[in-house]
Design an enzyme around this catalytic site. Structure first.
Site, mmCIF file in Angstrom:
data_model
loop_
_atom_site.group_PDB
_atom_site.id
_atom_site.type_symbol
_atom_site.label_atom_id
_atom_site.label_comp_id
_atom_site.label_asym_id
_atom_site.label_seq_id
_atom_site.Cartn_x
_atom_site.Cartn_y
_atom_site.Cartn_z
ATOM 1 N N ASP A 182 -28.545 29.872 -14.008
ATOM 2 C CA ASP A 182 -28.265 28.412 -13.694
ATOM 3 C C ASP A 182 -28.900 28.505 -12.098
ATOM 4 O OD1 ASP A 182 -27.765 25.951 -12.450
ATOM 5 O OD2 ASP A 182 -25.863 25.777 -13.377
ATOM 6 N N HIS A 187 -25.716 24.941 -5.748
ATOM 7 C CA HIS A 187 -24.761 26.156 -5.879
ATOM 8 C C HIS A 187 -25.139 27.122 -4.738
ATOM 9 C CE1 HIS A 187 -23.033 24.198 -9.402
ATOM 10 N NE2 HIS A 187 -24.429 24.434 -10.117
ATOM 11 N N ILE A 202 -21.165 23.871 -3.999
ATOM 12 C CA ILE A 202 -20.126 24.129 -4.986
ATOM 13 C C ILE A 202 -20.278 25.193 -6.068
ATOM 14 C CG2 ILE A 202 -19.253 22.033 -4.679
ATOM 15 C CD1 ILE A 202 -20.329 21.073 -7.475
ATOM 16 N N GLY A 205 -19.936 25.053 -12.661
ATOM 17 C CA GLY A 205 -18.932 24.719 -13.758
ATOM 18 C C GLY A 205 -18.749 25.919 -14.629
HETATM 19 O O1 HDC Z 1 -14.670 14.504 -12.718
HETATM 20 C C1 HDC Z 1 -15.657 14.240 -11.676
HETATM 21 C C2 HDC Z 1 -15.856 15.479 -11.103
HETATM 22 O O2 HDC Z 1 -16.367 15.882 -9.879
HETATM 23 N N1 HDC Z 1 -15.898 16.614 -12.059
HETATM 24 C C3 HDC Z 1 -16.184 17.950 -11.525
HETATM 25 C C4 HDC Z 1 -17.873 18.371 -11.889
HETATM 26 C C5 HDC Z 1 -17.990 19.632 -11.402
HETATM 27 O O3 HDC Z 1 -17.548 20.336 -10.647
HETATM 28 N N2 HDC Z 1 -18.893 20.313 -12.242
HETATM 29 C C6 HDC Z 1 -19.031 21.682 -12.314
HETATM 30 C C7 HDC Z 1 -20.221 22.134 -10.967
HETATM 31 S S1 HDC Z 1 -21.662 20.912 -11.156
HETATM 32 C C8 HDC Z 1 -22.938 21.914 -12.222
HETATM 33 O O4 HDC Z 1 -22.526 23.089 -12.421
HETATM 34 C C9 HDC Z 1 -24.106 21.717 -12.557
HETATM 35 C C10 HDC Z 1 -24.857 22.681 -13.258
HETATM 36 O O5 HDC Z 1 -25.530 23.448 -12.032
HETATM 37 C C11 HDC Z 1 -25.931 22.190 -13.928
HETATM 38 C C12 HDC Z 1 -25.212 21.513 -15.510
HETATM 39 C C13 HDC Z 1 -26.341 21.176 -16.432
HETATM 40 C C14 HDC Z 1 -25.930 21.755 -17.707
HETATM 41 C C15 HDC Z 1 -26.949 21.289 -18.708
HETATM 42 C C16 HDC Z 1 -27.877 22.388 -19.016
HETATM 43 C C17 HDC Z 1 -28.970 21.995 -20.270
HETATM 44 C C18 HDC Z 1 -16.751 13.497 -11.970
HETATM 45 C C19 HDC Z 1 -17.601 13.046 -10.990
HETATM 46 C C20 HDC Z 1 -17.691 14.033 -12.996
HETATM 47 C C21 HDC Z 1 -16.336 12.148 -12.675
HETATM 48 O O6 HDC Z 1 -15.452 11.335 -11.846
HETATM 49 P P1 HDC Z 1 -15.435 9.972 -11.603
HETATM 50 O O7 HDC Z 1 -16.757 9.557 -10.989
HETATM 51 O O8 HDC Z 1 -14.337 9.683 -10.787
HETATM 52 O O9 HDC Z 1 -15.059 9.240 -13.134
HETATM 53 P P2 HDC Z 1 -13.964 8.628 -13.696
HETATM 54 O O10 HDC Z 1 -13.706 7.261 -12.945
HETATM 55 O O11 HDC Z 1 -12.811 9.451 -13.600
HETATM 56 O O12 HDC Z 1 -14.358 8.310 -15.295
HETATM 57 C C22 HDC Z 1 -15.598 7.551 -15.324
HETATM 58 C C23 HDC Z 1 -16.038 7.630 -16.834
HETATM 59 O O13 HDC Z 1 -16.447 8.867 -17.086
HETATM 60 C C24 HDC Z 1 -15.768 9.788 -18.093
HETATM 61 N N3 HDC Z 1 -15.777 11.227 -17.512
HETATM 62 C C25 HDC Z 1 -14.813 11.409 -16.323
HETATM 63 N N4 HDC Z 1 -15.352 12.616 -16.062
HETATM 64 C C26 HDC Z 1 -15.935 13.172 -16.995
HETATM 65 C C27 HDC Z 1 -16.368 12.278 -18.073
HETATM 66 N N5 HDC Z 1 -17.193 12.312 -18.969
HETATM 67 C C28 HDC Z 1 -17.756 13.747 -19.117
HETATM 68 N N6 HDC Z 1 -17.353 14.583 -18.313
HETATM 69 C C29 HDC Z 1 -16.557 14.265 -17.240
HETATM 70 N N7 HDC Z 1 -16.461 15.499 -16.482
HETATM 71 C C30 HDC Z 1 -14.546 9.086 -18.037
HETATM 72 O O14 HDC Z 1 -13.777 9.324 -19.205
HETATM 73 C C31 HDC Z 1 -14.734 7.571 -17.840
HETATM 74 O O15 HDC Z 1 -15.186 6.936 -19.223
HETATM 75 P P3 HDC Z 1 -14.316 5.853 -19.581
HETATM 76 O O16 HDC Z 1 -14.334 4.756 -18.507
HETATM 77 O O17 HDC Z 1 -14.983 5.452 -20.848
HETATM 78 O O18 HDC Z 1 -12.848 6.456 -20.099
#
Ligand code: HDC
Length: 279
Positions: A182, A187, A202, A205
């Protein structure tokens, strides 16, 4: 069957992956190819398909797509043959499973089977949920429906965790983990991560997914599948605390960042391979 994407790995990749998710020099089965029980951690199963060619363009599926706004939302991994080979030539077949409009974000789920080219056996099945900030409001949805363990959200019981494992990451954790495939600049490159809204790069994940998976493995034994939702970011150097509850053959878990107290993985669970033998 469409053409798959090749990915070959050997014992060097196995060791590099294990180090990327925190193996220590004293964990000989994880870092020494001549160890009698040399092994790759089960969460390695996310690696072979990671860079597989997608049969679609993400930018065609959600509006305003920017790679800087992309976060990893969820991960499901199923391990389809045990023991996992420490070297193999593989083929992966990604497909689009789900597209969801969350208003201010677009969610894309990609499913992919990885098979062993030489034996023809299925090795892994993955579902990656990609959360693209600012790419919602398009209206169209394609739901993949209930997919059992892949769509399950686990709820921790009220009691205190049955086991807690703490592990400090190093400042170099992301710099090492990225060598397992990745190479997202988020990152490693501060200029890129700033545009994405993060002062410093960061942690992947999949890196803290691997650290939590290692805690489950070491505490309760090998698992068949594992599902997590990434709910908060982790910075390289922070300490990761995995809280686990055993309920039958399921280990329910959540993971938090010690320094902030905030959860980074929630609603997670793993199905233990051989519940009879498990600790
Ligand atoms: O939860 C927030 C966040 O910041 N999470 C951490 C994300 C993170 O750190 N991830 C790892 C690092 S990034 C990474 O590693 C990328 C990598 O290099 C490439 C990946 C590609 C892989 C593919 C390969 C092919 C955040 C921002 C994710 C959400 O927070 P908010 O915007 O505050 O959302 P919220 O208001 O809580 O919810 C909105 C609606 O979205 C749903 N939801 C929330 N978190 C989710 C999610 N759905 C899926 N995954 C999540 N993590 C909620 O349920 C909500 O939906 P609804 O309104 O229908 O209930």
């Amino acid at each position: 069957q469409p053409e798959g994407t090749d990915f070959s790995y050997d014992e060097r990749d196995t060791i590099l992956y294990n180090l990327g998710v925190g193996a220590k020099r004293t964990d000989l089965p994880l870092v020494y190819e001549n160890s009698e029980s040399f092994q790759v951690l089960p969460t390695f199963g996310v690696v072979p398909t990671f860079n597989a060619a997608l049969p679609f363009n993400v930018a065609d599926i959600v509006p305003n797509f920017s790679p800087m706004m992309l976060l990893h939302g969820e991960q499901y991994l199923e391990i389809l043959s045990h023991p996992i080979p420490t070297e193999a030539d593989t083929l992966s077949y990604p497909k689009l499973v789900e597209v969801i409009d969350k208003g201010n974000a677009g969610i894309i789920v990609i499913g992919s089977t990885t098979k062993d080219k030489r034996t023809g056996k299925d090795l892994f099945y993955n579902e990656n949920t990609v959360f693209v900030r600012g790419s919602g409001g398009f209206g169209g949805q394609t739901t993949g429906g209930d997919r059992g363990a892949a769509t399950r959200v686990y709820k921790p019981p009220q009691r205190k965790p049955d086991a807690v494992v703490e592990e400090k990451t190093t400042e170099e954790q992301a710099a090492v983990y990225r060598l397992s495939g990745d190479r997202n600049p988020l990152h490693i490159d501060p200029d890129f991560s700033k545009v994405g809204g993060f002062k410093v790069p960061i942690l992947h994940g999949l890196c803290f997914f691997g650290i939590s998976g290692k805690a489950v493995l070491n505490t309760f034994g090998m698992f068949k599948n594992i599902k997590v939702r990434f709910v908060g970011i982790v910075l390289p150097g922070q300490t990761i605390i995995t809280e686990m509850w055993k309920e039958g053959n399921i280990v329910i878990f959540q993971t938090r960042v010690k320094e902030t107290g905030k959860l980074c993985i929630a609603g997670a669970g793993a199905e233990i391979l051989d519940a009879g033998k498990s600790k």
